[in-house]
Write a protein that holds these residues in place. Structure first.
Motif, PDB file in Angstrom:
ATOM      1  N   PHE A  48       0.811  -1.204   0.000  1.00 22.31           N
ATOM      2  CA  PHE A  48       0.000   0.000   0.000  1.00 22.31           C
ATOM      3  C   PHE A  48       0.853   1.267   0.000  1.00 22.31           C
ATOM      4  O   PHE A  48       0.323   2.354  -0.154  1.00 22.31           O
ATOM      5  CB  PHE A  48      -0.915   0.021   1.233  1.00 22.31           C
ATOM      6  CG  PHE A  48      -1.948  -1.065   1.225  1.00 22.31           C
ATOM      7  CD1 PHE A  48      -3.134  -0.919   0.525  1.00 22.31           C
ATOM      8  CD2 PHE A  48      -1.730  -2.249   1.907  1.00 22.31           C
ATOM      9  CE1 PHE A  48      -4.088  -1.929   0.510  1.00 22.31           C
ATOM     10  CE2 PHE A  48      -2.675  -3.265   1.898  1.00 22.31           C
ATOM     11  CZ  PHE A  48      -3.861  -3.113   1.200  1.00 22.31           C
ATOM     12  N   LYS A  49       2.171   1.155   0.209  1.00 26.38           N
ATOM     13  CA  LYS A  49       3.022   2.331   0.335  1.00 26.38           C
ATOM     14  C   LYS A  49       3.892   2.560  -0.890  1.00 26.38           C
ATOM     15  O   LYS A  49       4.627   3.540  -0.927  1.00 26.38           O
ATOM     16  CB  LYS A  49       3.913   2.189   1.579  1.00 26.38           C
ATOM     17  CG  LYS A  49       3.169   2.282   2.883  1.00 26.38           C
ATOM     18  CD  LYS A  49       2.668   3.675   3.143  1.00 26.38           C
ATOM     19  CE  LYS A  49       3.815   4.647   3.378  1.00 26.38           C
ATOM     20  NZ  LYS A  49       3.329   6.006   3.686  1.00 26.38           N
ATOM     21  N   ASP A  50       3.876   1.691  -1.863  1.00 27.04           N
ATOM     22  CA  ASP A  50       4.646   1.935  -3.067  1.00 27.04           C
ATOM     23  C   ASP A  50       4.215   3.251  -3.706  1.00 27.04           C
ATOM     24  O   ASP A  50       3.063   3.668  -3.579  1.00 27.04           O
ATOM     25  CB  ASP A  50       4.452   0.790  -4.060  1.00 27.04           C
ATOM     26  CG  ASP A  50       5.256  -0.434  -3.675  1.00 27.04           C
ATOM     27  OD1 ASP A  50       6.332  -0.267  -3.066  1.00 27.04           O
ATOM     28  OD2 ASP A  50       4.811  -1.555  -3.957  1.00 27.04           O
ATOM     29  N   TYR A  51       5.138   3.871  -4.423  1.00 30.00           N
ATOM     30  CA  TYR A  51       4.901   5.226  -4.925  1.00 30.00           C
ATOM     31  C   TYR A  51       4.069   5.205  -6.207  1.00 30.00           C
ATOM     32  O   TYR A  51       4.334   4.427  -7.128  1.00 30.00           O
ATOM     33  CB  TYR A  51       6.252   5.904  -5.188  1.00 30.00           C
ATOM     34  CG  TYR A  51       6.137   7.347  -5.591  1.00 30.00           C
ATOM     35  CD1 TYR A  51       5.705   8.305  -4.688  1.00 30.00           C
ATOM     36  CD2 TYR A  51       6.447   7.747  -6.882  1.00 30.00           C
ATOM     37  CE1 TYR A  51       5.601   9.637  -5.055  1.00 30.00           C
ATOM     38  CE2 TYR A  51       6.348   9.071  -7.269  1.00 30.00           C
ATOM     39  CZ  TYR A  51       5.925  10.013  -6.347  1.00 30.00           C
ATOM     40  OH  TYR A  51       5.819  11.331  -6.719  1.00 30.00           O
ATOM     41  N   PHE A  52       3.036   6.082  -6.254  1.00 31.10           N
ATOM     42  CA  PHE A  52       2.212   6.273  -7.451  1.00 31.10           C
ATOM     43  C   PHE A  52       2.200   7.759  -7.776  1.00 31.10           C
ATOM     44  O   PHE A  52       1.604   8.553  -7.039  1.00 31.10           O
ATOM     45  CB  PHE A  52       0.784   5.772  -7.236  1.00 31.10           C
ATOM     46  CG  PHE A  52       0.703   4.303  -6.953  1.00 31.10           C
ATOM     47  CD1 PHE A  52       0.727   3.383  -7.984  1.00 31.10           C
ATOM     48  CD2 PHE A  52       0.634   3.835  -5.650  1.00 31.10           C
ATOM     49  CE1 PHE A  52       0.669   2.022  -7.718  1.00 31.10           C
ATOM     50  CE2 PHE A  52       0.575   2.490  -5.376  1.00 31.10           C
ATOM     51  CZ  PHE A  52       0.590   1.578  -6.416  1.00 31.10           C
ATOM     52  N   PRO A  53       2.831   8.191  -8.856  1.00 27.23           N
ATOM     53  CA  PRO A  53       2.904   9.623  -9.167  1.00 27.23           C
ATOM     54  C   PRO A  53       1.542  10.254  -9.451  1.00 27.23           C
ATOM     55  O   PRO A  53       1.334  11.424  -9.156  1.00 27.23           O
ATOM     56  CB  PRO A  53       3.793   9.670 -10.413  1.00 27.23           C
ATOM     57  CG  PRO A  53       4.507   8.363 -10.438  1.00 27.23           C
ATOM     58  CD  PRO A  53       3.597   7.379  -9.800  1.00 27.23           C
ATOM     59  N   ILE A  54       0.620   9.485 -10.032  1.00 28.30           N
ATOM     60  CA  ILE A  54      -0.734   9.973 -10.311  1.00 28.30           C
ATOM     61  C   ILE A  54      -1.676   9.230  -9.380  1.00 28.30           C
ATOM     62  O   ILE A  54      -1.840   8.011  -9.507  1.00 28.30           O
ATOM     63  CB  ILE A  54      -1.118   9.744 -11.781  1.00 28.30           C
ATOM     64  CG1 ILE A  54      -0.153  10.499 -12.711  1.00 28.30           C
ATOM     65  CG2 ILE A  54      -2.551  10.184 -12.042  1.00 28.30           C
ATOM     66  CD1 ILE A  54      -0.356  10.209 -14.187  1.00 28.30           C
ATOM     67  N   ALA A  55      -2.289   9.934  -8.435  1.00 28.89           N
ATOM     68  CA  ALA A  55      -3.103   9.249  -7.430  1.00 28.89           C
ATOM     69  C   ALA A  55      -4.088  10.204  -6.785  1.00 28.89           C
ATOM     70  O   ALA A  55      -3.858  11.416  -6.726  1.00 28.89           O
ATOM     71  CB  ALA A  55      -2.208   8.630  -6.347  1.00 28.89           C
ATOM     72  N   GLU A  56      -5.206   9.631  -6.308  1.00 30.29           N
ATOM     73  CA  GLU A  56      -6.173  10.345  -5.489  1.00 30.29           C
ATOM     74  C   GLU A  56      -5.797  10.173  -4.020  1.00 30.29           C
ATOM     75  O   GLU A  56      -5.412   9.082  -3.602  1.00 30.29           O
ATOM     76  CB  GLU A  56      -7.588   9.783  -5.715  1.00 30.29           C
ATOM     77  CG  GLU A  56      -8.136   9.996  -7.099  1.00 30.29           C
ATOM     78  CD  GLU A  56      -8.637  11.416  -7.321  1.00 30.29           C
ATOM     79  OE1 GLU A  56      -8.885  12.110  -6.311  1.00 30.29           O
ATOM     80  OE2 GLU A  56      -8.765  11.822  -8.480  1.00 30.29           O
ATOM     81  N   ARG A  57      -5.922  11.235  -3.243  1.00 32.83           N
ATOM     82  CA  ARG A  57      -5.629  11.151  -1.819  1.00 32.83           C
ATOM     83  C   ARG A  57      -6.907  10.889  -1.024  1.00 32.83           C
ATOM     84  O   ARG A  57      -7.942  11.505  -1.281  1.00 32.83           O
ATOM     85  CB  ARG A  57      -4.987  12.439  -1.320  1.00 32.83           C
ATOM     86  CG  ARG A  57      -3.601  12.704  -1.896  1.00 32.83           C
ATOM     87  CD  ARG A  57      -2.951  13.876  -1.180  1.00 32.83           C
ATOM     88  NE  ARG A  57      -1.656  14.190  -1.782  1.00 32.83           N
ATOM     89  CZ  ARG A  57      -1.472  15.116  -2.713  1.00 32.83           C
ATOM     90  NH1 ARG A  57      -2.501  15.829  -3.129  1.00 32.83           N
ATOM     91  NH2 ARG A  57      -0.275  15.342  -3.220  1.00 32.83           N
ATOM     92  N   PRO A  58      -6.849  10.018  -0.035  1.00 35.06           N
ATOM     93  CA  PRO A  58      -8.000   9.827   0.855  1.00 35.06           C
ATOM     94  C   PRO A  58      -8.190  11.037   1.753  1.00 35.06           C
ATOM     95  O   PRO A  58      -7.239  11.763   2.058  1.00 35.06           O
ATOM     96  CB  PRO A  58      -7.621   8.586   1.662  1.00 35.06           C
ATOM     97  CG  PRO A  58      -6.136   8.536   1.622  1.00 35.06           C
ATOM     98  CD  PRO A  58      -5.716   9.133   0.314  1.00 35.06           C
ATOM     99  N   PHE A  59      -9.440  11.261   2.191  1.00 32.74           N
ATOM    100  CA  PHE A  59      -9.699  12.357   3.111  1.00 32.74           C
ATOM    101  C   PHE A  59     -10.955  12.085   3.925  1.00 32.74           C
ATOM    102  O   PHE A  59     -11.799  11.255   3.564  1.00 32.74           O
ATOM    103  CB  PHE A  59      -9.825  13.695   2.368  1.00 32.74           C
ATOM    104  CG  PHE A  59     -11.091  13.849   1.551  1.00 32.74           C
ATOM    105  CD1 PHE A  59     -12.286  14.258   2.138  1.00 32.74           C
ATOM    106  CD2 PHE A  59     -11.084  13.596   0.185  1.00 32.74           C
ATOM    107  CE1 PHE A  59     -13.443  14.402   1.388  1.00 32.74           C
ATOM    108  CE2 PHE A  59     -12.236  13.735  -0.568  1.00 32.74           C
ATOM    109  CZ  PHE A  59     -13.427  14.138   0.036  1.00 32.74           C
ATOM    110  N   LEU A  60     -11.081  12.816   5.017  1.00 40.99           N
ATOM    111  CA  LEU A  60     -12.273  12.855   5.866  1.00 40.99           C
ATOM    112  C   LEU A  60     -12.524  14.306   6.186  1.00 40.99           C
ATOM    113  O   LEU A  60     -11.631  14.997   6.703  1.00 40.99           O
ATOM    114  CB  LEU A  60     -12.060  12.051   7.142  1.00 40.99           C
ATOM    115  CG  LEU A  60     -13.122  12.202   8.240  1.00 40.99           C
ATOM    116  CD1 LEU A  60     -14.441  11.584   7.787  1.00 40.99           C
ATOM    117  CD2 LEU A  60     -12.640  11.564   9.539  1.00 40.99           C
ATOM    118  N   ALA A  61     -13.730  14.840   5.896  1.00 38.93           N
ATOM    119  CA  ALA A  61     -13.953  16.278   6.021  1.00 38.93           C
ATOM    120  C   ALA A  61     -15.386  16.603   6.380  1.00 38.93           C
ATOM    121  O   ALA A  61     -16.320  15.853   6.077  1.00 38.93           O
ATOM    122  CB  ALA A  61     -13.577  16.977   4.708  1.00 38.93           C
ATOM    123  N   ALA A  62     -15.552  17.750   7.017  1.00 38.34           N
ATOM    124  CA  ALA A  62     -16.859  18.366   7.269  1.00 38.34           C
ATOM    125  C   ALA A  62     -16.857  19.722   6.586  1.00 38.34           C
ATOM    126  O   ALA A  62     -15.787  20.286   6.301  1.00 38.34           O
ATOM    127  CB  ALA A  62     -17.112  18.509   8.762  1.00 38.34           C
TER     128      ALA A  62
END
Length: 338
Positions: free
Chosen positions: A31-45
């Motif tokens: 899960f930690k290998d590098y991906f130059p193009i990627a979506e980041r996870p988030f949690l927000a209000a």
């Protein structure tokens, strides 16, 4: 079960998983290998909603899992060679609304198999191309515009005969159980301009991404399942274009990023907006995975069939950058400082 209790339980599980994964990065290499193009996870209000629903919390617990990835090794070589990654990516999008309902309102799911290839230029900039293909849906079975009929039945299809260019689709959308389903393929190109310190650690970068996404009926372009129905694809169109700029730099021991992202889907129903804009700022206080995010968006919603909605929203929350900067040459290749 009460909708809020169920969804808060889901959100708690998401946050726990993301935090544990970030803290145990060495034991989660896939899960930690590098991906130059990627979506980041988030949690927000945040604040700002369509007239029909009030969003309390939302999250994207995005996960990438490597099948094969030699990108770090390729970037750490002194010669210019391409690095490649083949991977699976699961990208759910979940929301808690300020209401009770049964069943739980439609979530949103994306799942891809992808390939990325990166090459380091003579001046240590990065050029990356990616192709991803998979499925996008919300797991529901009713008509998009009626709770009374199953999707793709004669009764459901008859509803589309009354939809014209002047119909406000937001007003008639089935928000509790309406089906959204399509297969898709996405092509992306990224160019990253880097500035390094004396130890070859990235201090600053300008990242430019262009992407084209097409919706199609066959899964992986071959298998006849998971696609759209003809009436729906006439409404949400087949094409989406995306442009994304991100600036990343350091202030003392903290990393921060500023980004602007624009989406266009040119062939949607006239009642839907053609564009979406997302402006984000993220601070990583410990220069690690965990960041504090603020985002302002406007234009069409990015939550399955709710693209027919359009409204501004300001959000603040947490994000996880699993693909953090790293030294791009082995230390034995560095020139000693005088």
């Amino acid at each position: 079960m009460n909708q809020r209790l169920l969804q808060f339980s889901i959100f708690f599980s998401i946050v726990s998983f993301q935090l544990l994964s970030a803290q145990n990065s060495k034991s989660a290499k896939g899960f930690k290998d590098y991906f130059p193009i990627a979506e980041r996870p988030f949690l927000a209000a945040g604040t700002g909603n369509n007239p029909y629903e009030r969003i309390l919390l939302e999250a994207k617990p995005v996960v990438y899992y490597s099948i094969y990835n030699d990108i770090r090794e390729a970037l750490n070589r002194d010669t210019i060679v391409a690095g490649d990654a083949v991977y699976l990516s699961i990208q759910p999008h979940l929301r808690i609304y300020d209401e009770n309902s049964k069943p739980v309102k439609t979530p949103s799911y994306k799942a891809f198999i992808g390939w990325q290839s990166i090459i380091k230029t003579e001046n240590n900039n990065f050029l990356t191309a990616a192709i991803e293909t998979g499925h996008y849906s919300n797991g529901q079975s009713k008509s998009a515009f009626s709770e009374d009929f199953e999707d793709n039945t004669p009764e459901s299809r008859a509803l589309y005969d009354d939809i014209t260019d002047d119909t406000n689709l937001s007003e008639i959308l089935n928000r509790s159980s309406g089906n959204f389903s399509t297969n898709l393929t996405r092509l992306s190109l990224n160019y990253r301009i880097n500035t390094f310190d004396k130890d070859n650690y990235p201090l600053q970068s300008h990242s430019f991404t262009m992407a084209y996404q097409i919706y199609h009926n066959r899964f992986l372009g071959v298998f006849q399942f998971g696609g759209y129905n003809p009436e729906d694809i006439d409404i949400y169109g087949r094409h989406q274009i995306e442009a994304w700029y991100e600036f990343t730099a350091h202030f003392k021991k903290m990393r921060y990023s500023l980004s602007q992202r624009v989406f266009l889907h040119p062939d949607v129903h006239p009642s839907a907006e053609l564009y979406r804009s997302e402006t984000s700022a993220t601070l990583y206080p410990w220069d690690g995975d965990l960041g504090i995010m603020a985002r302002f968006s406007f234009g069409f919603d990015d939550y399955n069939y709710r693209f027919v909605d359009s409204y501004p929203r300001f959000s603040i929350g947490l994000t996880w950058d699993w693909f953090t900067p790293f030294v791009v040459k082995p230390r034995r290749m560095q020139v000693p400082q005088n």
